[in-house]
Design a protein around this motif. Structure first.
Motif, short mmCIF file in Angstrom:
data_model
loop_
_atom_site.label_atom_id
_atom_site.label_comp_id
_atom_site.label_asym_id
_atom_site.label_seq_id
_atom_site.Cartn_x
_atom_site.Cartn_y
_atom_site.Cartn_z
N LYS A 56 -19.31 -20.66 146.87
CA LYS A 56 -19.18 -22.08 146.58
C LYS A 56 -20.26 -22.92 147.24
CE LYS A 56 -15.03 -21.77 144.58
NZ LYS A 56 -15.33 -20.86 143.53
N ASP A 57 -21.44 -22.42 147.16
CA ASP A 57 -22.50 -23.17 147.80
C ASP A 57 -23.44 -23.82 146.79
OD1 ASP A 57 -24.68 -20.34 148.56
OD2 ASP A 57 -23.65 -20.95 146.73
N GLY A 58 -23.10 -23.72 145.53
CA GLY A 58 -23.95 -24.35 144.55
C GLY A 58 -25.21 -23.58 144.25
N ALA A 59 -25.31 -22.38 144.74
CA ALA A 59 -26.50 -21.57 144.48
C ALA A 59 -26.04 -20.14 144.24
CB ALA A 59 -27.47 -21.63 145.65
N LEU A 60 -26.87 -19.40 143.56
CA LEU A 60 -26.49 -18.03 143.23
C LEU A 60 -27.37 -17.05 143.96
CD1 LEU A 60 -26.03 -18.22 139.34
CD2 LEU A 60 -24.28 -18.34 141.11
N THR A 61 -26.74 -16.14 144.64
CA THR A 61 -27.49 -15.02 145.18
C THR A 61 -27.66 -14.00 144.07
OG1 THR A 61 -25.51 -13.86 145.84
CG2 THR A 61 -26.44 -15.38 147.43
N LEU A 62 -28.33 -12.93 144.42
CA LEU A 62 -28.59 -11.93 143.40
C LEU A 62 -27.28 -11.37 142.84
CD1 LEU A 62 -30.61 -10.26 141.84
CD2 LEU A 62 -30.62 -8.60 143.70
N ASP A 63 -26.38 -11.07 143.73
CA ASP A 63 -25.10 -10.53 143.28
C ASP A 63 -24.35 -11.53 142.42
OD1 ASP A 63 -24.50 -8.57 146.25
OD2 ASP A 63 -25.15 -7.97 144.25
N GLU A 64 -24.33 -12.73 142.90
CA GLU A 64 -23.62 -13.76 142.14
C GLU A 64 -24.27 -13.95 140.78
OE1 GLU A 64 -23.91 -17.07 144.70
OE2 GLU A 64 -22.22 -16.50 145.94
N PHE A 65 -25.60 -13.91 140.80
CA PHE A 65 -26.30 -14.08 139.53
C PHE A 65 -25.97 -12.96 138.57
CE2 PHE A 65 -29.59 -15.63 136.84
CZ PHE A 65 -30.18 -14.52 136.27
N CYS A 66 -25.96 -11.76 139.08
CA CYS A 66 -25.62 -10.63 138.21
C CYS A 66 -24.21 -10.79 137.67
CB CYS A 66 -25.73 -9.31 138.99
SG CYS A 66 -27.41 -8.88 139.38
N ALA A 67 -23.33 -11.19 138.50
CA ALA A 67 -21.95 -11.38 138.03
C ALA A 67 -21.90 -12.44 136.95
CB ALA A 67 -21.06 -11.76 139.21
N ALA A 68 -22.59 -13.54 137.19
CA ALA A 68 -22.57 -14.61 136.20
C ALA A 68 -23.18 -14.15 134.89
CB ALA A 68 -23.32 -15.83 136.75
N PHE A 69 -24.28 -13.47 135.02
CA PHE A 69 -24.95 -12.97 133.83
C PHE A 69 -24.05 -12.04 133.06
CE2 PHE A 69 -29.67 -12.55 132.88
CZ PHE A 69 -29.43 -12.54 131.53
N HIS A 70 -23.42 -11.18 133.81
CA HIS A 70 -22.53 -10.22 133.18
C HIS A 70 -21.41 -10.93 132.45
CE1 HIS A 70 -21.89 -6.02 132.78
NE2 HIS A 70 -20.65 -6.07 133.18
N LEU A 71 -20.89 -11.93 133.07
CA LEU A 71 -19.81 -12.67 132.43
C LEU A 71 -20.32 -13.38 131.19
CD1 LEU A 71 -18.09 -14.11 135.60
CD2 LEU A 71 -17.09 -12.53 133.98
N VAL A 72 -21.51 -13.90 131.27
CA VAL A 72 -22.06 -14.56 130.09
C VAL A 72 -22.20 -13.57 128.96
CG1 VAL A 72 -24.14 -15.61 129.15
CG2 VAL A 72 -23.22 -16.41 131.33
N VAL A 73 -22.72 -12.45 129.29
CA VAL A 73 -22.89 -11.43 128.25
C VAL A 73 -21.54 -11.03 127.67
CG1 VAL A 73 -23.55 -9.04 127.86
CG2 VAL A 73 -25.04 -10.55 129.15
N ALA A 74 -20.61 -10.88 128.55
CA ALA A 74 -19.29 -10.50 128.08
C ALA A 74 -18.73 -11.57 127.17
CB ALA A 74 -18.36 -10.30 129.27
#
Lengths: 169, 784
Positions: free
Chosen positions: B334-352
């Motif tokens: 909840k820091d308003g920024a994405l780390t690599l892991d968070e980014f991958c998770a977000a990306f994955h969710l978007v793809v899903a």
């Protein structure tokens, strides 16, 4: 015992409002709206207030006032000095709703309408509720996809508010 | 209900479908909605579907259990093959083809495979995430699909949107769908694709299952067989394929690119890895995500700010609400920024999401960012939204190695007033104390409190150096010089030297009050040590602490006591040896000197006392034996003596407030020293005496206007160690006078230092006030 929780934007339009007894939603909206005046008054009174956490919490906005009165059948009581005929005045249910306010530094206001018929909430509890609200609100703000001024549609925020309302009632 | 026997292929396929329908992840009940969707996808007339549900017992039960579901599927297969629906036919019909579902994954995969030949131009898709085969949740989103269909015609190129990755898969899917639907609806295109696909299929044996599946409906049996056989390897992926929203899209005979191949490959890989974890990110996917991350943020350990992420994910053309939800799920801390892991998770969710999977309410475990930077990080499985600040206990960490921060702040803490209280609570030597405190978080009570572990018990060179540094750093060169001079003098006696070291170390570390409390005890210990084992001085492991302190107390408090003690144990040589302890005191005043302003005076006095006593100690040692007698004498004479001397020197010196008390303290110190020496002579017995002496000293201090205990202690100890003054007046006088002169010099220096510190303090306070005022002025603006 929060029956209604509202988040009002700086321009005094609601960003989020939710009440537990859904049927009385309109009434709660009205309640919140009227309490905004009190909030404004408190804010302006402070003047050059410091952005202190304590100052953000405005506390009880109104004294407990009757929100609902359910008069059951009222029977007039006659009594003479000699004999007294008491007839019950039954079941006048008064729902006293206490309202608490909280203002952030960016003039976003939180209003909690709580039911005081149960054990009255301690001040600390109200403060903690506001703190949670504020935290969740900042999380919503952190979301880059949230445009300030939009209604809050965050599921996380919703669940947090639900938890607060459920637990309170 | 009859028992159902299924072939292995059927078993696998049904279980996959069941998992697909098991949106609630109950593993027991398939959600009715999904099941009905699936049945509808079977393209059977609705009454047939109703009949099937009845037969399988779901209507009776009200829900689709696993067995009901399997039976239903079998019945669907029966119905699709044209056989009448009978319960008996469940087991009787042999070689029943697997039930086909129009919108189901089968077609998707068919399309995938069909796409293969055509995908050369879709280079960028190579890395595209193929459908995550692991996805258990498949949801038809017709509208979603339709969103893409209009784009179909103009895209033979892989990228439909500027955003490369997510669209690619949907595009791929789209094309798949089109092909599939084409296959369903229009034969010719399918045939075309099929023609293309067939060779491809042959080339790709594994992943092609889906395509096979679909084509099997329309193709000759051989295809079906191959499909069936392939099914074994592919069922998971097929079942995991999100239902390609079938809509009659225009047929696009453009063939898929290599992306589909890679997709197929990946699917196969994923299928082999099991479909238990629908949200698992495969290596290829992860690599792709990482590459995308790099385009935004080259540093893999860095963050992607919210705005950049917003732009990036907006390209995926998902509705803002869903993107917002994805963000909520993936921004773990909840820091308003994405780390690599968070980014991958977000990306994955978007793809899903693009592929039609529903977004989960909570972040799946496999997508949780691994919090690696903290030692005590513990992954929080529950991403409860109401966490707020405490939301990411792992990453937040105030607990992030409190040790280093403490160690760094230790020198600062040393100066802090609040530390003194903690200091006084310690019962070890000043040296050990310093080590202790560095391990504890006095300033951060909420951080992990480490059990104090004494790091160094004996003064070490490092310690000495630290003290030297402290002294030099504190601009008190003058004080240091005489002090430094002392050690050389004392080095004559090994014991003295060691004790000196102890004292210097202690005094270097300890400050003010702290010294007072600690040193008293430590000195007592030292005394005892020295008394008992003269050789032990060197080691004096224990709190070598400035012996002088206790001595000072002793000496000051009771010349009488000292006398008594001394008389009782006229151990001259021992005393001389013991005296070695006190001499170590001199350095102490320095640390007190560097302490807060309030201790300025004390330190001045202490230092002076030290300086006075230490130089006197050495020469006085031989006269130690006479010290006791001198004590009484000193008490009477010394004041006069010192009084005479002091007035001479003091007026010369900067007349500070400390002069008066200094004088008196000096006298007391001398007495204390005598007492201290006497005490030290007692060896182990010393321990008890110091305490009462100390107390008395304190009282005396209180009596004096400013003779604060620490100072007086210091002075007292110095004086005590100074067997000094005493005895042979003649010889001593000179020495005393010399020492007095030296002490006066140090006094002056200390007084000057004190005043400077006071001035600094005032300045700082003023600064602070001004800053606060500025802050006040600025605050109202923030409210506007």
């Amino acid at each position: 015992m929060a029956v209604c929780i509202a988040v009002i934007a700086k321009e005094n339009y609601p960003l989020y409002i939710r009440s537990v007894p859904v049927q009385n939603e309109l009434k709660f909206h009205y309640t919140v709206h009227t309490s905004l005046d009190v909030v404004e008054e408190k804010i302006s009174a402070v003047g050059k207030a410091m952005a202190d956490q304590r100052e953000l919490y405005l506390g009880l906005l109104y004294p407990t006032e009757d929100y609902k009165v359910y008069p059951s059948h009222m029977i007039i009581v006659y009594y003479t000095p000699v004999c007294m005929f008491f007839i019950l005045i039954e079941n006048i249910l008064l729902y006293r709703h206490t309202r608490y306010g909280y203002v952030t530094n960016s003039k976003v206001k939180f209003v909690i309408v709580a039911d005081s018929s149960n054990t009255s909430l301690r001040d600390n509890e109200i403060r903690s509720m506001f703190r949670k609200l504020h935290n969740s609100f900042t999380d919503v703000m952190c979301n880059p996809f949230y445009n300030p001024g939009d209604t809050i549609q965050s599921k996380a925020f919703d669940s947090m508010v639900s938890a607060m309302m459920v637990q309170a009632s | 209900m009859e028992s159902l026997t299924l072939t292995d292929v059927e078993q696998k396929y049904y279980s996959d479908l069941f998992v697909y329908c098991d949106t609630d992840n109950t593993k027991k009940v398939a959600s009715n909605g999904k099941v009905l969707d699936l049945f509808r996808a079977a393209q059977l007339p609705s009454e047939v579907v109703l009949q099937i549900t009845e037969l399988c017992g779901a209507t009776r039960l009200g829900h689709f259990g696993r067995s009901q579901f399997y039976i239903a599927l079998k019945l669907i297969a029966v119905a699709q093959s044209g056989l009448p629906l009978r319960v008996e036919s469940l087991n009787s019909v042999k070689d029943l083809p697997l039930p086909r579902f129009v919108v189901a994954k089968n077609e998707q995969e068919a399309r995938h495979t069909a796409m293969y030949p055509d995908l050369e131009n879709q280079g960028p898709y190579q890395g595209v995430i193929p459908r995550p085969p692991g996805r258990g949740q498949v949801k038809k989103v017709h509208t979603f699909y339709l969103m893409f269909t209009p784009l179909q015609p103009d895209t033979t190129s892989p990228v439909v949107s500027p955003h490369q990755s997510p669209p690619t898969s949907p595009h791929a899917w789209r094309k798949h769908k089109r092909q599939a639907s084409g296959g369903n609806v229009e034969r010719p295109p399918v045939v075309v694709a099929g023609a293309v696909w067939t060779p491809f299929r042959e080339a790709q044996s594994g992943p092609v299952v889906v395509g096979d599946g679909m084509w099997s409906a329309h193709s000759p049996p051989p295809v079906q067989e191959s499909w069936v056989s392939l099914k074994d390897t592919y069922p998971p992926s097929s079942s995991k394929m999100p239902p390609m929203h079938l809509s009659p899209f225009q047929e696009n005979s453009s063939i898929r690119t290599v992306a589909s191949v890679t997709t197929a490959n990946e699917i196969q890989r994923q299928s082999s890895s099991g479909y238990d974890d629908p949200w698992k990110i495969t290596d290829e996917q992860r690599q792709y995500y990482i590459n995308q991350f790099k385009t935004i943020q080259p540093d893999l350990n860095g963050f992607i700010p919210g705005s950049a992420a917003k732009e990036f994910f907006t390209k995926s053309k998902l509705p803002i609400l869903e993107l917002s939800h994805i963000w909520e799920l993936s921004d773990f801390d909840k820091d308003g920024a994405l780390t690599l892991d968070e980014f991958c998770a977000a990306f994955h969710l978007v793809v899903a999401r693009k592929n039609g999977y529903d977004l989960p309410e909570k972040l799946p475990e496999s997508l949780m960012p691994k919090l690696i930077d903290l030692d005590d990080s513990a992954e929080v499985p529950d991403q409860a939204p109401d966490v707020g600040y405490s939301g990411s206990p792992v990453e937040v960490t105030p607990n992030k190695s409190p040790m280093p921060s403490l160690n760094q702040t230790w020198p600062d803490l040393n100066q802090g007033n609040e530390q003194w209280e903690t200091f006084s609570e310690r019962s070890s030597s000043s040296q050990t104390l310093t080590q202790f405190d560095s391990n504890i978080a006095p300033a951060d009570p909420d951080t992990a409190i480490v059990h104090p572990v004494p790091i160094r018990m004996t003064p070490s060179k490092i310690h000495m150096q630290e003290m030297e540094l402290k002294r030099t750093g504190s601009d008190h060169t003058h004080p240091t010089s005489p002090l430094m001079a002392k050690p050389p003098e004392l080095s004559e006696e090994t014991k003295l030297a060691t004790s000196m070291k102890f004292v210097t170390a202690n005094s270097g570390k300890c400050q003010g009050m702290f010294h007072y409390h600690k040193e008293l005890r430590t000195i007592a210990v030292c005394r005892s040590n020295s008394g008992t084992s003269p050789e032990g001085l060197k080691v004096a492991a224990a709190p070598p602490p400035p012996p002088p302190r206790p001595n000072a107390s002793h000496s000051r408090s009771s010349s009488l006591d000292m006398n008594r003690n001394f008389a009782a144990h006229p151990t001259g040589p021992q005393q001389s040896g013991v005296v070695a302890c006190p001499p170590a005191i001199p350095p102490r005043p320095l640390p007190t000197q560097t302490s807060g302003p309030h201790s300025g005076h004390r330190s001045d006095e202490g230092l002076a006392a030290h300086s006075t006593t230490s130089p006197q100690q050495i020469p006085e040692q031989p006269n130690f034996a006479d010290f006791s007698q001198f004590q009484a004498f000193a008490a009477s004479d010394q004041p006069s003596d010192d009084g005479e001397k002091h007035p001479e020197s003091l007026p010369v010196e900067k007349s500070t407030e400390g002069a008066g008390p200094l004088r008196t303290v000096k006298i007391d110190n001398q007495e204390d020293r005598a007492a201290a020496t006497v005490n030290s002579a007692k060896g182990s017995i010393m321990a008890p005496p110091p305490k009462p002496v100390r107390r008395r000293l304190k009282s005396e201090d209180e009596l004096q206007d400013e003779a604060l205990p620490p100072k007086s202690n210091v002075i007292a100890t110095v004086l005590a160690t100074l067997p000094s003054i005493p005895r042979s007046v003649g010889k001593d006088k000179k020495a005393i006078q010399a020492s007095i002169r030296r002490n006066k010099e140090t006094n002056t220096v200390l007084a000057r230092l004190n005043s400077e510190l006071q001035q600094q303090l005032k300045d700082l306070l003023e600064e602070r006030i001004s800053l606060e005022v500025q802050l006040e002025q600025l605050r109202p603006f923030s409210h506007l």
